[in-house]
Design a protein around this motif. Structure first.
Motif, PDB file in Angstrom:
ATOM      1  N   ASP A  18     -23.045  19.200 -17.430  1.00  0.00           N
ATOM      2  CA  ASP A  18     -22.739  18.093 -18.339  1.00  0.00           C
ATOM      3  C   ASP A  18     -23.252  18.369 -19.745  1.00  0.00           C
ATOM      4  O   ASP A  18     -22.616  18.002 -20.737  1.00  0.00           O
ATOM      5  N   ARG A  21     -20.851  20.421 -21.529  1.00  0.00           N
ATOM      6  CA  ARG A  21     -19.649  19.663 -21.868  1.00  0.00           C
ATOM      7  C   ARG A  21     -19.901  18.703 -23.023  1.00  0.00           C
ATOM      8  O   ARG A  21     -19.001  18.417 -23.812  1.00  0.00           O
ATOM      9  N   TRP A  22     -21.133  18.197 -23.121  1.00  0.00           N
ATOM     10  CA  TRP A  22     -21.469  17.183 -24.126  1.00  0.00           C
ATOM     11  C   TRP A  22     -22.681  17.641 -24.939  1.00  0.00           C
ATOM     12  O   TRP A  22     -23.747  17.017 -24.892  1.00  0.00           O
ATOM     13  N   LEU A 160      -5.164  14.476 -21.342  1.00  0.00           N
ATOM     14  CA  LEU A 160      -6.355  14.433 -20.505  1.00  0.00           C
ATOM     15  C   LEU A 160      -5.973  14.437 -19.030  1.00  0.00           C
ATOM     16  O   LEU A 160      -6.488  15.213 -18.243  1.00  0.00           O
ATOM     17  N   TYR A 337     -14.144  11.946 -30.908  1.00  0.00           N
ATOM     18  CA  TYR A 337     -14.087  11.844 -29.449  1.00  0.00           C
ATOM     19  C   TYR A 337     -12.769  11.327 -28.884  1.00  0.00           C
ATOM     20  O   TYR A 337     -12.483  11.547 -27.712  1.00  0.00           O
ATOM     21  N   PHE A 395     -14.027  13.187 -13.964  1.00  0.00           N
ATOM     22  CA  PHE A 395     -14.636  12.712 -15.209  1.00  0.00           C
ATOM     23  C   PHE A 395     -16.033  12.181 -14.926  1.00  0.00           C
ATOM     24  O   PHE A 395     -16.233  11.408 -13.993  1.00  0.00           O
ATOM     25  N   THR A 398     -20.868  10.398 -18.587  1.00  0.00           N
ATOM     26  CA  THR A 398     -20.844  10.383 -20.048  1.00  0.00           C
ATOM     27  C   THR A 398     -19.440  10.080 -20.550  1.00  0.00           C
ATOM     28  O   THR A 398     -19.254   9.319 -21.509  1.00  0.00           O
ATOM     29  N   PHE A 399     -18.438  10.669 -19.909  1.00  0.00           N
ATOM     30  CA  PHE A 399     -17.054  10.359 -20.279  1.00  0.00           C
ATOM     31  C   PHE A 399     -16.777   8.866 -20.091  1.00  0.00           C
ATOM     32  O   PHE A 399     -16.144   8.231 -20.945  1.00  0.00           O
ATOM     33  N   TRP A 403     -15.485   6.310 -22.861  1.00  0.00           N
ATOM     34  CA  TRP A 403     -14.217   5.576 -22.767  1.00  0.00           C
ATOM     35  C   TRP A 403     -14.453   4.076 -22.827  1.00  0.00           C
ATOM     36  O   TRP A 403     -13.691   3.332 -23.449  1.00  0.00           O
TER      37      TRP A 403
END
Length: 433
Positions: A18, A21-22, A160, A337, A395, A398-399, A403
């Motif tokens: 993660d 990814r972030w 996505l 984002y 997902f 954090t995603f 969102w």
């Protein structure tokens, strides 16, 4: 030199996967004068907090915000130092990243964000607003909506996963504001009538564009095909263009299943490369992805392909003209984002660009911002109720926080009146005035 610093006392604990990814959530920014920026952001945030109807709580028990006897939404600052560093480095980008990281939380995200949106033009003192371009991040050149970049910008959001969007969209797979009846709007729309509200919106646009039996229709921005289907059902032939391969795949399947494959053509094509002649041009919330630099090209393209006597119907998200002017060069959390390269317009800007660059003239408008606030509420409630399914799709948490923030941030903008959405009709002056 690294621009990030990791301090376990300040930043969230993410898995290695993660964190990769972030990176901007896993680590804190380290820019020139970081401590000074953080201190300034802390003072500025506390100044702004005194103007809004939100109860802001700190770990040591300190309370800020406009004190009121009424029940207020609570914004809980859990890691003040981390929060200040992010906001000091990135402004509103840092504010959103701080929520993604868990530096601040709330049990009423829309309630917290709406007062901020309502006072957006006033929270930062005007002398400091002039410094924004000097201290905040700039838009990357790779996100300008050139013909080279636009497809990748679109793909970062719309490609996505069709399955992801299906978790919170209704059966029409329509990703734009619905149009509710007045009784629905006053009572608070429910999910059971949502698909009908989306069809009502599409039908109103088709009526604006005069679409009927034998009409040649151009749609700029396919979505997942609902407008194609409803135009074809009226007896029209439709050419729709998109830059999302995921959307095109599902839209083509829906068109074929409905028996309209002989009436609908869907191309993976930049709007700038459209040819042909059409009686009606329809575009739903696509101009937001064009970018201000290319608004003239967008409308010149429509003007070029519109047949004599034709009509144009556009649904556009707008903001106040003065705020659009003030923020047009700002790189925001939404750009980073959600919608790279995006730019909201204003009604005066649309009128001006068509008058200056085309024979198109604005003839009719229908404002429906309150409908979008309810649309976003329904989407967000649906998304939150299906978190397990979102995880199954790959997902992470954090995603999902990202969102959730995006949907709430957008809803707050419409509830505050900072944003609006308008259905617009243009027709052509055959002799340029």
């Amino acid at each position: 030199m690294s621009t990030k610093t990791r301090d376990p006392r300040l930043v969230p604990v993410l898995s290695a996967e993660d964190a990769a990814r972030w990176p901007d959530i896993a680590d804190l920014p380290r820019r020139p004068f970081t401590k000074f920026r953080a201190a300034a952001a802390n003072r500025l945030f506390r100044y702004a907090a005194k103007q809004i109807d939100v109860r802001i709580e700190y770990p040591d028990g300190e309370l800020t915000g406009l004190q009121s006897d009424a029940v207020q939404p609570r914004m809980i600052i859990r890691r003040p130092r981390s929060f200040a560093r992010r906001v000091g480095s990135g402004g509103l980008i840092g504010f959103g990243e701080a929520y993604m990281a868990g530096d601040w939380t709330t049990d009423d995200l829309v309630g917290v964000l709406t007062p901020f949106a309502a006072r957006a033009a006033e929270l930062v003192p005007k002398p400091l607003q002039t410094l924004r371009a000097l201290v905040l991040p700039k838009q990357p050149a790779s996100e300008e909506n050139t013909t080279k970049n636009t497809r990748s910008n679109i793909a970062r959001h719309y490609d996505l996963s069709n399955d992801l969007f299906s978790t919170f969209l209704d059966e029409t797979m329509t990703y734009s504001s619905g149009l509710f009846t007045e009784s629905e709007l006053s009572a608070g729309p429910e999910w059971a009538g949502f698909a009908d509200a989306q069809r009502r919106k599409v039908d109103r646009l088709l009526d604006m564009a005069g679409v009927g039996e034998g009409s040649r229709v151009l749609e700029i921005g396919t979505g997942w095909g609902e407008l194609c289907l409803r135009a074809a059902a009226r007896g029209a032939t439709v050419r729709s263009v998109t830059l999302s391969s995921e959307q095109r795949e599902l839209a083509l399947r829906r068109v074929a299943e409905a028996g309209f494959a002989d009436r609908v053509q869907i191309d993976l094509l930049d709007y700038r490369n459209i040819d042909g002649e059409f009686d009606a041009v329809v575009s739903v919330e696509m101009i937001e992805a064009v970018g201000q630099k290319y608004w003239p090209t967008y409308f010149e393209t429509i003007d070029r392909v519109l047949a004599p006597g034709g009509r144009v119907a556009i649904q556009a998200i707008t903001m106040p003209h003065d705020r659009m002017q003030a923020s047009r060069n700002t790189y925001t959390w939404v750009h980073k984002y959600i919608f790279p390269g995006g730019q909201l317009t204003s009604l005066p800007a649309l009128d001006a660009v068509t008058r200056e660059h085309t024979t198109l003239r604005l003839r009719d408008e229908h404002q429906m911002g309150a409908h979008y606030a309810e649309t976003l509420r329904l989407w967000r409630e649906r998304f939150r109720s299906r978190r397990a399914r979102v995880r199954e799709l790959g997902f992470d948490d954090t995603f999902m926080r990202m969102w959730d923030f995006y949907l709430a941030y957008s809803e707050a903008g419409f509830r505050a009146g900072y944003l609006d959405v308008i259905q617009l009709q243009f027709t052509r002056d055959e002799i340029r005035s």
